[in-house]
Design an enzyme around this catalytic site. Structure first.
Site, PDB file in Angstrom:
ATOM      1  N   THR A 193       0.857  -1.191   0.000  1.00 47.49           N
ATOM      2  CA  THR A 193       0.000   0.000   0.000  1.00 47.49           C
ATOM      3  C   THR A 193       0.889   1.235   0.000  1.00 47.49           C
ATOM      4  O   THR A 193       2.059   1.166   0.388  1.00 47.49           O
ATOM      5  CB  THR A 193      -0.895   0.032   1.253  1.00 47.49           C
ATOM      6  OG1 THR A 193      -0.043   0.004   2.387  1.00 47.49           O
ATOM      7  CG2 THR A 193      -1.847  -1.122   1.279  1.00 47.49           C
ATOM      8  N   GLU A 338      -5.917  -3.278  -0.987  1.00 48.83           N
ATOM      9  CA  GLU A 338      -6.366  -4.388  -0.136  1.00 48.83           C
ATOM     10  C   GLU A 338      -7.620  -5.080  -0.670  1.00 48.83           C
ATOM     11  O   GLU A 338      -8.004  -6.138  -0.191  1.00 48.83           O
ATOM     12  CB  GLU A 338      -6.684  -3.865   1.279  1.00 48.83           C
ATOM     13  CG  GLU A 338      -5.476  -3.489   2.104  1.00 48.83           C
ATOM     14  CD  GLU A 338      -5.073  -2.027   1.925  1.00 48.83           C
ATOM     15  OE1 GLU A 338      -5.398  -1.444   0.864  1.00 48.83           O
ATOM     16  OE2 GLU A 338      -4.437  -1.471   2.826  1.00 48.83           O
ATOM     17  N   LYS A 447     -12.693  17.139  12.428  1.00 48.55           N
ATOM     18  CA  LYS A 447     -13.621  16.941  13.542  1.00 48.55           C
ATOM     19  C   LYS A 447     -13.835  18.275  14.228  1.00 48.55           C
ATOM     20  O   LYS A 447     -12.983  18.757  14.958  1.00 48.55           O
ATOM     21  CB  LYS A 447     -13.074  15.889  14.496  1.00 48.55           C
ATOM     22  CG  LYS A 447     -13.097  14.527  13.835  1.00 48.55           C
ATOM     23  CD  LYS A 447     -12.525  13.424  14.664  1.00 48.55           C
ATOM     24  CE  LYS A 447     -12.657  12.121  13.868  1.00 48.55           C
ATOM     25  NZ  LYS A 447     -11.584  11.200  14.060  1.00 48.55           N
ATOM     26  N   TRP A 452     -18.368  15.744  12.136  1.00 50.32           N
ATOM     27  CA  TRP A 452     -17.380  15.511  11.086  1.00 50.32           C
ATOM     28  C   TRP A 452     -17.665  16.377   9.863  1.00 50.32           C
ATOM     29  O   TRP A 452     -18.803  16.493   9.433  1.00 50.32           O
ATOM     30  CB  TRP A 452     -17.391  14.038  10.665  1.00 50.32           C
ATOM     31  CG  TRP A 452     -16.841  13.102  11.716  1.00 50.32           C
ATOM     32  CD1 TRP A 452     -16.433  13.447  12.972  1.00 50.32           C
ATOM     33  CD2 TRP A 452     -16.665  11.696  11.595  1.00 50.32           C
ATOM     34  NE1 TRP A 452     -16.000  12.334  13.644  1.00 50.32           N
ATOM     35  CE2 TRP A 452     -16.138  11.240  12.813  1.00 50.32           C
ATOM     36  CE3 TRP A 452     -16.895  10.768  10.578  1.00 50.32           C
ATOM     37  CZ2 TRP A 452     -15.838   9.903  13.055  1.00 50.32           C
ATOM     38  CZ3 TRP A 452     -16.595   9.435  10.813  1.00 50.32           C
ATOM     39  CH2 TRP A 452     -16.066   9.011  12.036  1.00 50.32           C
TER      40      TRP A 452
HETATM   41  P1  AMP Z   1      -4.808   2.555  -2.876  1.00 52.94           P
HETATM   42  O1  AMP Z   1      -4.749   1.346  -2.013  1.00 52.94           O
HETATM   43  O2  AMP Z   1      -3.505   3.239  -3.018  1.00 52.94           O
HETATM   44  O3  AMP Z   1      -5.450   2.279  -4.187  1.00 52.94           O
HETATM   45  O4  AMP Z   1      -5.738   3.639  -2.130  1.00 52.94           O
HETATM   46  C1  AMP Z   1      -7.049   3.322  -1.761  1.00 52.94           C
HETATM   47  C2  AMP Z   1      -7.723   4.561  -1.271  1.00 52.94           C
HETATM   48  O5  AMP Z   1      -7.908   5.481  -2.337  1.00 52.94           O
HETATM   49  C3  AMP Z   1      -9.118   4.313  -0.765  1.00 52.94           C
HETATM   50  O6  AMP Z   1      -9.110   3.815   0.546  1.00 52.94           O
HETATM   51  C4  AMP Z   1      -9.744   5.682  -0.881  1.00 52.94           C
HETATM   52  O7  AMP Z   1      -9.394   6.492   0.206  1.00 52.94           O
HETATM   53  C5  AMP Z   1      -9.090   6.245  -2.106  1.00 52.94           C
HETATM   54  N1  AMP Z   1      -9.985   6.069  -3.260  1.00 52.94           N
HETATM   55  C6  AMP Z   1      -9.952   5.115  -4.202  1.00 52.94           C
HETATM   56  N2  AMP Z   1     -10.923   5.313  -5.107  1.00 52.94           N
HETATM   57  C7  AMP Z   1     -11.604   6.407  -4.730  1.00 52.94           C
HETATM   58  C8  AMP Z   1     -12.730   7.120  -5.251  1.00 52.94           C
HETATM   59  N3  AMP Z   1     -13.361   6.763  -6.373  1.00 52.94           N
HETATM   60  N4  AMP Z   1     -13.154   8.200  -4.568  1.00 52.94           N
HETATM   61  C9  AMP Z   1     -12.544   8.610  -3.437  1.00 52.94           C
HETATM   62  N5  AMP Z   1     -11.468   7.974  -2.910  1.00 52.94           N
HETATM   63  C10 AMP Z   1     -11.000   6.886  -3.537  1.00 52.94           C
END
Ligand code: AMP
Length: 956
Positions: A193, A338, A447, A452
């Site tokens: 990640t 994940e 917050k 929120w």
């Molecule tokens: P990653 O594991 O690097 O792909 O990051 C995942 C995170 O990206 C998610 O937990 C979200 O916070 C953010 N994310 C992915 N897709 C979206 C979306 N369409 N809108 C808003 N946030 C997103």
């Protein structure tokens, strides 16, 4: 009791086996790192992947060993990918956009033994080798001609055995490797990640999870891919397996188009256009660049059908631009490394699809609903489930066979709750249609007073301001409310704006108490390695920031011990100015702290001095370095040292990520399909998009589409008939009876009436038939019909007011009659020319009246012209005027003072006969004219205009 079905292990080697056997000739096209576009097929990829497997076995790689790739999306990357997984080894995709020290940390944590890499990333590999003792071999995705001659680790690398050429490995090893044969739970891929919270954590995908994810993505309401598609995964393979496309495209046999290192708008457009791409997937930043390129160059996307946009919230203007300007379906998706990564998709339900497009927009902006195989829940901090009311914010949790159960090497401990759900770290709402909306990352949410505030919501709305290029909202400490939001704005180039302008823009669009306490204009909003706003870095940068109201209060408190209830405006302004000067002071160029850099000083220097344009002619044996690819988000040079055991790096990592300039290489393809394609690749024709869309929407939608198209045609038909009639007569294709009488006067009004019926029917089908995209077209059909009818009614009204005559004369007492020659020219079919005609019954207001009287009332020009000139002179003037008007002389008798001529209307060739008579008068000469149409009925004033026009010319 157990079912009695076969149990085939769901392993991913079967995906590429299937692709090779059933779609072996389907193309995989790559913009190679060396420059040229190269083509191969699934058949060739399969065979070469087997050779890679044998090469890995020969290097001593065993099942479970980690083999890294640090590479762009290319066919070679696919070959390594399947070659590694096929023998039960683990394909560890490294993200080159991370800082080299992060990459080193991750590769070391994973224990990678071999690394496959592109020429582009060799400086990074050289730098990390000493930090990753497990690394033994570096394989460069290139051929012998392009191999670097001077590659060496940047320090002592105890287990490093050397650098190998990918094409040599493929050539040297046989293609008879047996794949699979292991349990479907075996690890297949590893992806860390991005590490926005703590150290990066490895997500270890299994063959089964990848296989199931592939099946899930193929559902029509997910990616809905087909073997007819041409797929361009812009999203990198190192970002959650290119969102699964590296499996699902070969799984369906779709043609693949790999962008290599170039992801700027122009390069992506070029591939979309030249390869006939129908489906693509990328983060919003990439699409933003493409749209800008399209607009600047006035380009269209006739073939592209659908784009998946995810990784970050998709702004409304991108969705609208794709759908409205380019007719491309947008699927807004959410997921995580994940979650393999597909978690939810914003695909309109049957019910929502029936709404007008604008009413669908709030749902399209949400992240959507989970597909079969994914479970979601929303909980409060105590783990209690929250209602799906679209208002309750909660922690988003997810469960299913494609979701991580724990991280590699147990990092982060237990990550599932008592019900087996994984906490995504996202804060979301779910509405009564089941649409999930991310409102924030849990750590980013502001917050304020126990409530929120969604930073993403404010950012998205502020981004709608025409001057905003990028926006970010963070919470800053507040003594009373705990935290208050502030808005950071990067303005578009050349723009200036005030804080008040932005606050006014937000007014009414968000709750009052969500209004940011300050707007700070910045030069740069940093993005992390996966293209998301790096709020951690922003918070670091803003560590010394104090809200203007608090700073002002402090100034006031210092000046006067008794605090003022409202600080004076001047004090506030002063505090604001001081604040603005302090925020975003330029970052120091130097490293924040030791330890020593990962890249050797000379490499660092070379990278730092890399020109911003590709190097024109580099030395052939040196690996050339150019600027970072345009498409990549700006790279921050500062490390995130608190999360990494290694220190930050001195060099700008961006330079190390530079693609190799195309000019640096020969234009010959590096590799080509080894077998002729089994079938010709299908490049969709320009008209293919509509057919595919109709396919995708199903039969009923297709029928509705046809009906709406017919309605548009019917609506346009009257105008087309009139035009065809006029042009046909003009070109002599047919005569006036067909062109004017039949097509224009008879058919056009009838078809226009029919158009009302088909237009209304089309609108009903479009509005209530669930075909939301058709309603605009149906409305258009109706609008055209109404406009046509409007024109006809107006013409009728004018005609109704005009007398139904086609005969105008300046003298009815001594009527101007046609000579025998004139009558002969007029023809027997034409209306009779009478000395004193009357209008027939049925001529409305004028029925039964003498044309002479009607002329006197309705045509002011129908008066003789008396000139103080000799009759001969007047005659010559009249003759010249007739000829100048383009009429054809039939008789010409100056002695008698009489001429006849024939006139013709421009389009329909409607003919009129003209008689001119010049007689002596007491004043000099008297000129009379009569113009009489050959066709019956009203001439719409044509003959009156002709007589008036000619007399005016004669008068001079
Ligand atoms: P990653 O594991 O690097 O792909 O990051 C995942 C995170 O990206 C998610 O937990 C979200 O916070 C953010 N994310 C992915 N897709 C979206 C979306 N369409 N809108 C808003 N946030 C997103």
């Amino acid at each position: 009791m157990q079912g009695l079905m076969q149990h085939g292990a769901l392993t991913v080697d079967k995906i590429i086996d299937h692709a090779a056997l059933w779609h072996g000739g389907r193309e995989v096209v790559t913009r190679s790192v060396e420059g040229p576009i190269v083509r191969t097929t699934y058949g060739a990829i399969h065979e070469r992947a087997k050779r890679v497997s044998n090469a890995l076995l020969a290097l001593g790689v065993k099942p479970g060993d980690r083999v890294a790739t640090l590479a762009w999306n290319t066919a070679r990357h696919m070959e390594a990918w399947y070659g590694i997984m096929g023998i039960g080894a683990i394909c560890h995709t490294l993200n080159p956009r991370l800082f080299p020290e992060q990459i080193a940390w991750i590769a070391d944590h994973a224990g990678d033994r071999v690394i496959f890499t592109d020429l582009t990333f060799l400086p990074i590999v050289a730098a990390i080798l000493p930090r990753v003792p497990s690394l033994e071999h570096v394989v460069v995705f290139t051929d012998r001609d392009h191999m670097p001659v001077d590659f060496k680790p940047a320090g002592e690398a105890p287990n490093y055995k050397g650098v190998l050429c990918f094409e040599d490995l493929v050539a040297e090893h046989p293609a008879d490797c047996a794949w699979g044969g292991f349990d479907e739970g075996t690890a297949a891929g590893l992806c860390y990640t991005s590490g926005t919270t703590g150290d990066p954590k490895g997500v270890l995908y299994s063959h089964r999870s990848n296989f199931l994810h592939t099946l899930i993505t193929l559902q029509p309401d997910v990616m809905g891919l087909s073997q007819k598609d041409v797929i361009l995964p812009v999203v990198p393979m190192f970002h959650a397996n290119a969102w699964g496309v590296a499996f699902s495209a070969p799984g369906t046999g779709a043609k693949m188009v790999m962008p290599g290192a170039k992801m700027d708008g122009a390069s992506i457009y070029e591939l979309l256009d030249s390869e006939g791409v129908t489906f693509s997937a990328a983060v919003p930043t990439v699409w933003q660049m493409l749209l800008q390129h399209l607009r600047e160059n006035d380009l269209k996307l006739p073939v592209l059908n659908k784009v998946v946009i995810g990784g970050a919230a998709c702004p409304e203007h991108i969705i609208r631009a794709f759908q409205e300007d380019y007719d491309v379906e947008v699927v807004h998706a959410w997921g995580m490394t994940e979650t393999s990564p597909v978690g939810t998709l914003s695909v309109m339900t049957d019910e929502l699809a029936k709404l007008p497009y604008d009413q669908q927009m709030p749902y399209r902006l949400k992240q959507g609903r989970p597909p079969l195989g994914v479970e979601l829940k929303l909980t409060d901090d105590a783990g209690n489930r929250l209602p799906h009311d679209g208002k309750s914010f909660g922690n988003l949790k997810i469960k299913g066979p494609i979701i991580a159960a724990e991280y590699f090497r147990g990092a982060g401990g237990k990550i599932l709750d008592a019900e087996g759900f994984f906490d995504t770290g996202d804060v979301a709402t779910i509405d009564d249609h089941g649409f999930m909306q991310i409102t924030d990352r849990a750590k980013d949410v502001v917050k304020s007073g126990g409530e929120w505030i969604s930073t993403i919501d404010i950012e998205n709305i502020a981004l709608g301001h025409p001057k905003a290029a990028m926006t970010a909202v963070i919470g800053v400490a507040h003594p009373k409310w705990d935290e208050r939001p502030i808005l950071l704005v990067k303005l578009k180039e050349g723009e200036t704006a005030t804080k008040e302008e932005f606050l006014a823009f937000l007014e009414g669009k968000i709750a009052k108490w969500w209004t940011p306490d300050d707007v700070v204009f910045v030069d740069d909003i940093p993005l992390g390695a996966t293209g998301k706003i790096d709020k951690k870095l922003i918070r670091q940068r803003m560590a010394d920031y104090v809200l203007p109201s608090l700073a002002a209060a402090a100034v006031v408190a210092e000046a006067a011990p008794e605090p003022e209830p409202e600080p004076p405006a001047a004090t506030l302004a002063a505090a604001d100015g001081a604040q603005a000067a302090r925020i975003y002071a330029p970052e120091p160029e130097e490293p924040l702290s030791e330890p020593p850099p990962l890249l050797e000083p000379q490499v660092v220097e070379a990278l730092a001095e890399a020109p911003s344009q590709p190097v024109a002619e580099p030395e052939p044996e040196v690996v050339p370095v150019a600027a970072a690819p345009e498409a990549e988000p700006a790279f921050e040079a500062r490390g995130e040292s608190e999360h990494f055991p290694l220190g930050p790096l001195t060099a700008t990592a961006a330079a190390a990520l530079a693609p190799v300039p195309e000019e640096a290489f020969h234009a010959k393809p590096v590799f080509v399909a080894e077998e002729p394609p089994l079938a010709m690749p299908v490049i969709p024709s320009k008209g293919g998009k509509k057919a595919r869309k109709a396919d995708a929407k199903g039969k009923s939608s297709g029928a509705a589409g046809v009906l709406v198209d017919v309605a548009v045609l019917v609506a346009l038909a009257p105008a087309l008939l009139v035009a065809a009639g006029a042009v046909g007569v003009k070109l002599g294709l047919f005569g006036q009876p067909v062109g004017y009488d039949l097509l224009t006067l008879d058919w056009a009004p009838k078809v226009a009436t029919l158009g009302v019926a088909t237009g209304v029917l089309a609108l009903i089908v479009a509005l209530f038939g669930g075909f939301s995209k058709l309603w605009k077209k149906a409305l258009l059909a109706l609008a055209i019909t109404i406009a046509t009818l409007g024109v006809m009614v107006a013409a009728n009204a004018v005609g109704g007011r005009a007398p139904p005559i086609h005969d105008v004369s300046t003298d009815w007492k001594t009527p101007l009659m046609l000579s025998d020659a004139g009558l002969a020219a007029r023809g027997g079919e034409a209306q009779t020319v009478e000395p004193d005609p009357s209008l027939p019954v049925g001529s409305a207001d004028f029925a039964g009246r003498r044309v002479a009287d009607v002329n006197a009332e309705t045509c002011p020009a129908a008066r003789p012209l008396v000139l103080a000139r000799s009759p001969a002179d007047a005659y010559e003037s009249a003759k010249a005027a007739v000829q100048a008007a383009g009429l054809t002389l039939v008789t010409d008798d100056p002695i008698d003072g009489r001429l006849e001529a024939t006139g013709q209307s421009f389009w329909y060739g409607l003919k009129d006969d003209l008689v001119v008579r010049v007689r002596p008068d007491a004043a000099g000469a008297r000129v009379d004219m009569r113009s009489v149409g050959r066709a019956p009925g009203a001439d719409m004033g044509r003959n009156c205009r002709r007589v008036g026009g000619l007399l005016a010319v004669v008068k001079g």
